[in-house]
Design a protein around this motif. Sequence first.
Motif, PDB file in Angstrom:
ATOM      1  N   PHE A  84       0.835  -1.196   0.000  1.00  0.00           N
ATOM      2  CA  PHE A  84       0.000   0.000   0.000  1.00  0.00           C
ATOM      3  C   PHE A  84       0.872   1.248   0.000  1.00  0.00           C
ATOM      4  CE2 PHE A  84      -3.168  -2.925   1.974  1.00  0.00           C
ATOM      5  CZ  PHE A  84      -4.193  -2.726   1.059  1.00  0.00           C
ATOM      6  N   VAL A  85       0.518   2.181  -0.869  1.00  0.00           N
ATOM      7  CA  VAL A  85       1.239   3.449  -0.955  1.00  0.00           C
ATOM      8  C   VAL A  85       0.233   4.597  -0.980  1.00  0.00           C
ATOM      9  CG1 VAL A  85       3.257   2.492  -2.126  1.00  0.00           C
ATOM     10  CG2 VAL A  85       1.310   3.308  -3.476  1.00  0.00           C
ATOM     11  N   LYS A  86       0.747   5.804  -0.875  1.00  0.00           N
ATOM     12  CA  LYS A  86      -0.092   6.994  -0.724  1.00  0.00           C
ATOM     13  C   LYS A  86      -0.883   7.343  -1.988  1.00  0.00           C
ATOM     14  CE  LYS A  86       2.148  10.874  -0.575  1.00  0.00           C
ATOM     15  NZ  LYS A  86       2.991  11.996  -0.107  1.00  0.00           N
ATOM     16  N   ASP A  87      -0.212   7.338  -3.143  1.00  0.00           N
ATOM     17  CA  ASP A  87      -0.861   7.840  -4.346  1.00  0.00           C
ATOM     18  C   ASP A  87      -0.192   7.283  -5.603  1.00  0.00           C
ATOM     19  OD1 ASP A  87       1.538   9.279  -4.493  1.00  0.00           O
ATOM     20  OD2 ASP A  87       0.652  11.126  -3.734  1.00  0.00           O
ATOM     21  N   LYS A  88      -0.675   7.737  -6.748  1.00  0.00           N
ATOM     22  CA  LYS A  88      -0.153   7.286  -8.034  1.00  0.00           C
ATOM     23  C   LYS A  88       1.350   7.534  -8.140  1.00  0.00           C
ATOM     24  CE  LYS A  88      -0.367   8.435 -12.968  1.00  0.00           C
ATOM     25  NZ  LYS A  88      -1.047   9.265 -13.999  1.00  0.00           N
ATOM     26  N   GLU A  89       1.782   8.716  -7.748  1.00  0.00           N
ATOM     27  CA  GLU A  89       3.199   9.060  -7.865  1.00  0.00           C
ATOM     28  C   GLU A  89       4.078   8.094  -7.087  1.00  0.00           C
ATOM     29  OE1 GLU A  89       6.241  12.805  -6.892  1.00  0.00           O
ATOM     30  OE2 GLU A  89       4.090  12.987  -6.501  1.00  0.00           O
ATOM     31  N   GLU A  90       3.681   7.789  -5.847  1.00  0.00           N
ATOM     32  CA  GLU A  90       4.463   6.860  -5.032  1.00  0.00           C
ATOM     33  C   GLU A  90       4.414   5.446  -5.593  1.00  0.00           C
ATOM     34  OE1 GLU A  90       6.503   7.674  -2.559  1.00  0.00           O
ATOM     35  OE2 GLU A  90       5.980   9.753  -3.042  1.00  0.00           O
ATOM     36  N   SER A  91       3.284   5.073  -6.151  1.00  0.00           N
ATOM     37  CA  SER A  91       3.148   3.746  -6.751  1.00  0.00           C
ATOM     38  C   SER A  91       4.114   3.572  -7.916  1.00  0.00           C
ATOM     39  CB  SER A  91       1.699   3.553  -7.228  1.00  0.00           C
ATOM     40  OG  SER A  91       1.550   2.326  -7.901  1.00  0.00           O
ATOM     41  N   LEU A  92       4.140   4.554  -8.818  1.00  0.00           N
ATOM     42  CA  LEU A  92       5.014   4.467  -9.986  1.00  0.00           C
ATOM     43  C   LEU A  92       6.488   4.552  -9.593  1.00  0.00           C
ATOM     44  CD1 LEU A  92       2.984   6.710 -12.455  1.00  0.00           C
ATOM     45  CD2 LEU A  92       3.114   4.208 -12.414  1.00  0.00           C
ATOM     46  N   LYS A  93       6.785   5.363  -8.585  1.00  0.00           N
ATOM     47  CA  LYS A  93       8.159   5.496  -8.116  1.00  0.00           C
ATOM     48  C   LYS A  93       8.656   4.166  -7.532  1.00  0.00           C
ATOM     49  CE  LYS A  93       8.894   9.209  -5.809  1.00  0.00           C
ATOM     50  NZ  LYS A  93       8.923  10.189  -4.673  1.00  0.00           N
ATOM     51  N   LEU A  94       7.817   3.521  -6.735  1.00  0.00           N
ATOM     52  CA  LEU A  94       8.211   2.246  -6.135  1.00  0.00           C
ATOM     53  C   LEU A  94       8.332   1.161  -7.205  1.00  0.00           C
ATOM     54  CD1 LEU A  94       8.876   0.662  -3.603  1.00  0.00           C
ATOM     55  CD2 LEU A  94       6.419   0.307  -3.239  1.00  0.00           C
ATOM     56  N   ALA A  95       7.435   1.166  -8.173  1.00  0.00           N
ATOM     57  CA  ALA A  95       7.513   0.179  -9.251  1.00  0.00           C
ATOM     58  C   ALA A  95       8.817   0.320 -10.024  1.00  0.00           C
ATOM     59  CB  ALA A  95       6.323   0.342 -10.193  1.00  0.00           C
ATOM     60  N   GLU A 148       4.004   1.092   2.945  1.00  0.00           N
ATOM     61  CA  GLU A 148       5.195   1.933   2.825  1.00  0.00           C
ATOM     62  C   GLU A 148       4.869   3.341   3.310  1.00  0.00           C
ATOM     63  OE1 GLU A 148       8.481   3.395  -0.472  1.00  0.00           O
ATOM     64  OE2 GLU A 148       6.355   3.512  -0.900  1.00  0.00           O
ATOM     65  N   ASP A 149       5.773   3.929   4.101  1.00  0.00           N
ATOM     66  CA  ASP A 149       5.583   5.304   4.590  1.00  0.00           C
ATOM     67  C   ASP A 149       4.173   5.494   5.138  1.00  0.00           C
ATOM     68  OD1 ASP A 149       8.175   6.006   3.980  1.00  0.00           O
ATOM     69  OD2 ASP A 149       7.677   6.763   1.998  1.00  0.00           O
ATOM     70  N   ALA A 150       3.889   4.830   6.250  1.00  0.00           N
ATOM     71  CA  ALA A 150       2.525   4.687   6.748  1.00  0.00           C
ATOM     72  C   ALA A 150       1.881   5.966   7.256  1.00  0.00           C
ATOM     73  CB  ALA A 150       2.511   3.631   7.866  1.00  0.00           C
ATOM     74  N   GLU A 151       2.592   7.081   7.293  1.00  0.00           N
ATOM     75  CA  GLU A 151       1.993   8.325   7.763  1.00  0.00           C
ATOM     76  C   GLU A 151       0.753   8.707   6.954  1.00  0.00           C
ATOM     77  OE1 GLU A 151       5.611   7.970   9.756  1.00  0.00           O
ATOM     78  OE2 GLU A 151       5.297   7.859   7.601  1.00  0.00           O
ATOM     79  N   PHE A 152       0.714   8.327   5.690  1.00  0.00           N
ATOM     80  CA  PHE A 152      -0.424   8.699   4.847  1.00  0.00           C
ATOM     81  C   PHE A 152      -1.718   8.023   5.287  1.00  0.00           C
ATOM     82  CE2 PHE A 152       0.470   4.653   2.789  1.00  0.00           C
ATOM     83  CZ  PHE A 152      -0.769   4.230   2.335  1.00  0.00           C
ATOM     84  N   LEU A 153      -1.613   6.962   6.079  1.00  0.00           N
ATOM     85  CA  LEU A 153      -2.803   6.231   6.504  1.00  0.00           C
ATOM     86  C   LEU A 153      -3.776   7.089   7.293  1.00  0.00           C
ATOM     87  CD1 LEU A 153      -1.252   2.855   7.723  1.00  0.00           C
ATOM     88  CD2 LEU A 153      -2.527   3.251   5.613  1.00  0.00           C
TER      89      LEU A 153
END
Length: 203
Positions: free
Chosen positions: A74-85, A149-154
């Motif tokens: 689980f990630v915060k948003d599209k940007e973080e998803s693509l960056k992690l991928a 990842e980076d759970a603060e966004f939860l």
Amino acid sequence: MSFKKIIEPLKDNLQRNGITKPNPLQTEILSKIRGGKSLFVIAPKNAGKTTSIVISVINKLKAAFEDAPRALIFVKDKEESLKLAEIFNTYSKGTDLRIYCAYEEHNMELQREELYLGTDIVIATPKRLNRIFYLNGINLNKLQMCIVEDAEFLFRNSNFAEVTRTPESIGRCQYLVFSDNFDDRFERWQDNFMHLAEIIELE
């Protein structure tokens, strides 16, 4: 100290990118993750949390297998998803692991069709993952690792509740939560599905 019990393609990719030995956080957690332990990993930014996720998932899954994902991140948003991928693609070279991103900005029906073709690692925003799941667009029965990842966004919007729904829908699984700080609300997860999880804190 060098990396131990790491599959060769991953070890080669780490060395190619200048990583020849684990940093202090990785020394502390990689063997625990490899052993199947659920963890809350609390460490400051730039401590190597994301790299630890990538190393652990690639090393555990090793190669493509069947169609259902075995790791969900689980990630915060599209940007973080693509960056992690992109990071996964860098370190998974030489393997046939399949990585898929699911986020709100992508067409829902197309995502369901693409997931049906098979994937090993899904990197998703909580709301989109749950929408796909409740439309029977993803099979979580083979899931081995569920990671935040980076759970603060939860704790913004309804993300905490969205992620909490996932364990209600899957069987036994390893849970890994990476965060800068331990939030008291994590205690709910300790009471429910992470009651045996260890808290690792790096100053």
